[in-house]
Design a protein around this motif. Structure first.
Motif, PDB file in Angstrom:
ATOM      1  N   PRO A 186      -0.206   4.471  10.471  1.00 32.46           N
ATOM      2  CA  PRO A 186      -1.277   4.186  11.439  1.00 32.46           C
ATOM      3  C   PRO A 186      -1.395   2.720  11.835  1.00 32.46           C
ATOM      4  CG  PRO A 186      -2.073   5.662   9.727  1.00 32.46           C
ATOM      5  CD  PRO A 186      -0.695   5.244   9.305  1.00 32.46           C
ATOM      6  N   GLY A 211       3.696   2.112   4.172  1.00 32.20           N
ATOM      7  CA  GLY A 211       4.270   1.028   3.361  1.00 32.20           C
ATOM      8  C   GLY A 211       3.815  -0.351   3.811  1.00 32.20           C
ATOM      9  N   CYS A 212       2.549  -0.487   4.209  1.00 29.44           N
ATOM     10  CA  CYS A 212       2.037  -1.777   4.692  1.00 29.44           C
ATOM     11  C   CYS A 212       2.057  -2.824   3.578  1.00 29.44           C
ATOM     12  CB  CYS A 212       0.588  -1.626   5.164  1.00 29.44           C
ATOM     13  SG  CYS A 212       0.410  -0.692   6.668  1.00 29.44           S
ATOM     14  N   CYS A 259      -0.268   5.870   2.194  1.00 29.73           N
ATOM     15  CA  CYS A 259       0.405   6.762   3.138  1.00 29.73           C
ATOM     16  C   CYS A 259       1.835   6.268   3.277  1.00 29.73           C
ATOM     17  CB  CYS A 259      -0.328   6.818   4.484  1.00 29.73           C
ATOM     18  SG  CYS A 259       0.132   5.540   5.671  1.00 29.73           S
ATOM     19  N   CYS A 272       0.855  -1.190   0.000  1.00 34.13           N
ATOM     20  CA  CYS A 272       0.000   0.000   0.000  1.00 34.13           C
ATOM     21  C   CYS A 272       0.894   1.244   0.000  1.00 34.13           C
ATOM     22  CB  CYS A 272      -0.904   0.005   1.229  1.00 34.13           C
ATOM     23  SG  CYS A 272      -1.953   1.469   1.321  1.00 34.13           S
ATOM     24  N   CYS A 305      -5.530  -0.404   7.248  1.00 30.10           N
ATOM     25  CA  CYS A 305      -6.500   0.601   7.694  1.00 30.10           C
ATOM     26  C   CYS A 305      -7.553   0.802   6.605  1.00 30.10           C
ATOM     27  CB  CYS A 305      -5.785   1.906   8.035  1.00 30.10           C
ATOM     28  SG  CYS A 305      -5.268   2.845   6.594  1.00 30.10           S
TER      29      CYS A 305
HETATM   30  S1  SF4 Z   1      -1.445   2.628   7.258  1.00 29.37           S
HETATM   31 FE1  SF4 Z   1      -3.193   2.351   5.861  1.00 29.37          FE
HETATM   32  S2  SF4 Z   1      -2.885   3.840   4.197  1.00 29.37           S
HETATM   33 FE2  SF4 Z   1      -0.930   3.625   5.307  1.00 29.37          FE
HETATM   34  S3  SF4 Z   1       0.210   2.088   4.158  1.00 29.37           S
HETATM   35 FE3  SF4 Z   1      -0.893   1.005   5.810  1.00 29.37          FE
HETATM   36  S4  SF4 Z   1      -2.861   0.339   4.902  1.00 29.37           S
HETATM   37 FE4  SF4 Z   1      -1.951   1.910   3.541  1.00 29.37          FE
END
Ligand code: SF4
Length: 744
Positions: A221, A59-60, A56, A53, A88
């Motif tokens: 987050p 980097g999940c 944001c 991802c 998230c």
């Molecule tokens: S915290 Fe949410 S938006 Fe940020 S990289 Fe992880 S999944 Fe994506």
């Protein structure tokens, strides 16, 4: 032939006949991908692909779930060190970006005047020819070209840097509205390391946040949410404490054990007052300070002289007793970590806050300690070969700095991953900057307020359709990198990733550029870099060949090495942590004032659903009710109970908020969790050109902020903008609130 196959082939044949008919109704070609899929699949069987991802800076790692060749869902990748199975709401909404009706589908060339919004579709060959034709004359003076980007991730930054160096010294400007520039700058000053550190929340006992929206929007987050969850409930019989400092009851503050509603812009003062108590009472980590730091004497003298709790209490709005107690608890109930972020470090005194908070961590001996702070190790990527004749490159420069410089003189601008026409106030001068640059090209998957001002739009694939990598910051204190490959055989639309376009246009700009950028694709460039991780023969993937390693890394969503010790060495000239006082002298006493005409501070915070506004185009996120205000599909302005009584404002009343930059109208939300001299708004809404779901929806508080001062080193002036409020009664203004559904 089985009956099912016969029926299927009959339908395909019949439908193909219809589709070949020139009289076929508009849109009927959409049937083909459903009946003649682009890739093989077994109907009804689900497939999972690891991906990353990029919504944001977290980097999940994600798992993309496909059924019948369609992306239907994403989940957190359970083996990925950042996400550990979590994601998230913004991550969950990503499939909507993939199939979004407003996606850019092919390159676009502007027709008419800039900003008119008239475009003509062109082929990629034509687009690359146009790009090369615009850039070629600038090669004699490479500084005529500038990149304007958000915080580039992974090897994208290296590709841009290499292109700029080979081009002849192109410049790189950065605009990341809720970025970590001041926190990284603070760690560079005190530790010699330009990085956002990792926090060992799982082993900490006491965490103090200064403005950082950890759980909802700050940096990572999912990572912070899981760490704080473990701190509070992950250890039977042991519950850590979270203290949140800031003028507004954020989601993080609501989850905290204690909220200290400090006045805006006083975080540095408060951090130094906590330091005062720790030093005065000899409750700091003396061994760490004696053995691993320098400059403590000057810091101690300054803090003891000027930041006694009773001295700062009136200014900060936090009582001397509270400051004394929290400092005592920090010392007694450690390991303790202090974290600064968002409004506290973005604007006037932002660097002072970031430095003061790192000094608190040094007093707690948090650096390199279990339950403390680490610097992630850089993964052992293979470096790209040195350029034969590299040009002098200036360091990436904040856009705020560029906007204050009349001598910029760029002739061409390449924009990617940032939207300053939305995130900066008009008085920042961003429109003047663009109008003085003869050629602007914009990369992205969606048109927005900034690409509208471009001459050429180059559509990018989504994260599910391209190769990309990332080194998450903050990480988890070890060496790791995320990796993504296409989940589909080919992109849904006629799109190309920005690094691929740079490689392709480099081939058109002369033999030296072609030699400097020798890879046929970004995938190839990434494989070269990632071969270093294979050569290291350690970590989560150990394979017998670089090819096998690459395939395994794509299947896993990256590479990580838990065995690597976190880096705790300070890279200052003396090898010690430096108690810098310069930024504190400049910023810790500077507190903005409100006026009789504008008696409130505007507090703008990143939205849980939209961040700085880049996720507002996704309807799933528009539909998501904000956990604190219940807002959906619009904006609210949060006013304190005292202010509401004074101005006769009730929940749902339209309220005009005015600053020196202009005025907006939004529905009121009367909240108890707000300092009386503050009105608060989430960023993210109020787009004027960002697709059908975000355009003309809600209001944009970022437009009311004072222009950023380059001396602050911040991208926004999130602290110190004075505003007035008034209840609105005229119908036209009420309609301008743009709120379709507000739960009040
Ligand atoms: S915290 Fe949410 S938006 Fe940020 S990289 Fe992880 S999944 Fe994506």
């Amino acid at each position: 032939m089985k009956r099912r196959e016969f029926l299927k082939s009959s339908v395909v044949a019949g439908t193909a006949g219809v589709l070949l008919d020139a009289c076929a109704p508009p849109g009927s070609e959409q049937i083909i991908p459903l009946l003649i899929p682009e890739e093989q699949f077994i109907p009804g069987v689900e497939e999972f692909h690891a991906t990353t991802c990029f919504e944001c800076s977290g980097g999940c790692g994600l798992l993309a779930r496909k059924i019948d060749g369609r992306l239907v869902k994403v989940e957190g990748n359970p083996t990925h060190p950042i996400s550990q199975g979590g994601s998230c709401a913004r991550g969950q909404a990503l499939p909507q970006a993939m199939y979004h009706p407003d996606r850019l589908r092919s390159p676009l060339v502007r027709e008419g005047a800039r900003g008119d919004g008239h475009w003509t579709e062109v082929s990629w060959d034509d687009a690359l020819d146009r790009l090369a034709a615009e850039l070629a004359p600038l090669r004699a003076d490479g500084a005529g070209l500038a990149f304007l980007t958000g915080q580039l991730r992974g090897h994208r930054r290296e590709l841009v840097r290499r292109f700029a160096a080979a081009f002849g010294g192109a410049r790189h400007w950065v605009h990341e509205p809720f970025g970590d520039a001041t926190v990284r700058r603070a760690h560079e000053l005190v530790a010699g390391i330009d990085a956002f550190p990792a926090h060992d929340l799982e082993h900490a006992n006491y965490v103090v946040t200064f403005g950082a929206a950890l759980v909802e929007a700050s940096r990572s987050p999912v990572r912070f949410g899981r760490g704080l969850g473990h701190l509070r409930r992950g250890r039977p019989g042991q519950r850590g404490k979270l203290v949140a400092i800031g003028p507004h009851l954020s989601v993080t503050a609501a989850h905290a054990d204690e909220w200290l509603p400090a006045r805006p812009g006083t975080d540095a003062m408060l951090a130094l007052s906590l330091a005062h108590v720790l030093i005065r009472d000899d409750r700091y980590d003396r061994a760490f300070v004696d053995e691993r730091t320098e400059g403590f004497g000057a810091f101690r003298d300054r803090v003891l002289a000027a930041f006694a709790p009773e001295t700062v209490a009136a200014t900060t709005g936090v009582s001397a007793d509270q400051i004394e107690r929290v400092a005592r608890e920090m010392a007694q109930h450690g390991p303790t970590i202090a974290i600064a972020g968002d409004a506290a470090v973005t604007g006037p005194s932002g660097l002072a806050t970031a430095v003061a908070v790192t000094h608190l961590n040094a007093l707690m001996g948090a650096f390199g300690r279990k339950g403390g702070i680490y610097f992630d190790l850089v993964p052992p990527f293979t470096p790209y070969p040195a350029l034969e004749e590299p040009s002098e490159l200036e360091e990436p420069r904040p856009l705020a700095d560029v906007l204050a410089d009349a001598s910029v003189g760029a002739r061409a601008l390449l924009v990617a991953g940032t939207n300053p026409f939305f995130t900066l106030p008009a008085a920042s001068g961003v429109a003047d900057l663009f109008s003085n640059i003869p050629f602007v090209a914009s990369f992205g998957s969606f048109a927005d307020e900034t690409s509208r001002e471009a001459d050429l739009i180059l559509p990018e694939p989504t994260a599910f359709e391209r190769f990309d990598d990332d080194v998450p910051a903050p990480g988890v204190g070890t060496s790791m990198a995320s990796l993504s490959g296409p989940v589909f055989v080919r992109p849904l639309h006629d799109t190309r990733a920005m690094p691929d376009v740079l490689l392709q246009v480099g081939q058109r700009l002369g033999d030296d550029m072609a030699a400097a950028l020798p890879w046929e694709s970004y995938e190839t460039a990434l494989r070269v870099a990632w071969s270093g991780l294979h050569d290291a023969q350690r970590g989560s993937i150990v394979e017998t060949s670089a090819d096998r390693f690459w395939r395994s890394a794509l299947e896993s969503g990256g590479w990580w090495d838990d065995s690597t010790a976190a880096d705790v060495e300070f890279v200052t000239p003396g090898g010690r942590y430096r108690f810098e006082v310069g930024p504190l002298l400049a910023g810790a006493g500077a507190v903005a004032e409100i006026t009789a005409e504008r008696p409130f501070f505007l507090h703008v915070y990143p939205s849980l659903a939209f961040g700085d506004g880049r996720s507002a185009h996704l309807p799933f996120l528009q539909e998501l009710a904000d956990p604190m205000t219940g807002t959906r599909w619009g904006s609210v302005v949060e006013v304190s109970v005292a202010a509401a009584e004074q101005y006769g404002i009730a929940n749902g009343d339209p309220v005009a908020v005015g600053s020196a930059q202009g005025e907006l109208v939004a529905r009121a939300r009367v909240v108890p969790g707000l300092r009386p001299e503050v009105v608060a708004m989430a960023a993210g809404q109020g787009h004027t050109d960002y697709g059908r779901y975000a355009t003309d929806r809600g209001a944009n508080p970022l437009a009311l902020l004072a222009p950023p001062d380059p001396a602050d080193g911040s991208e926004l002036a999130l602290v110190g903008t004075a505003v007035s409020i008034r209840k609105v009664t005229d119908v036209v203004a009420v309609l301008r609130t743009g709120s379709r559904s507000i739960d009040v």
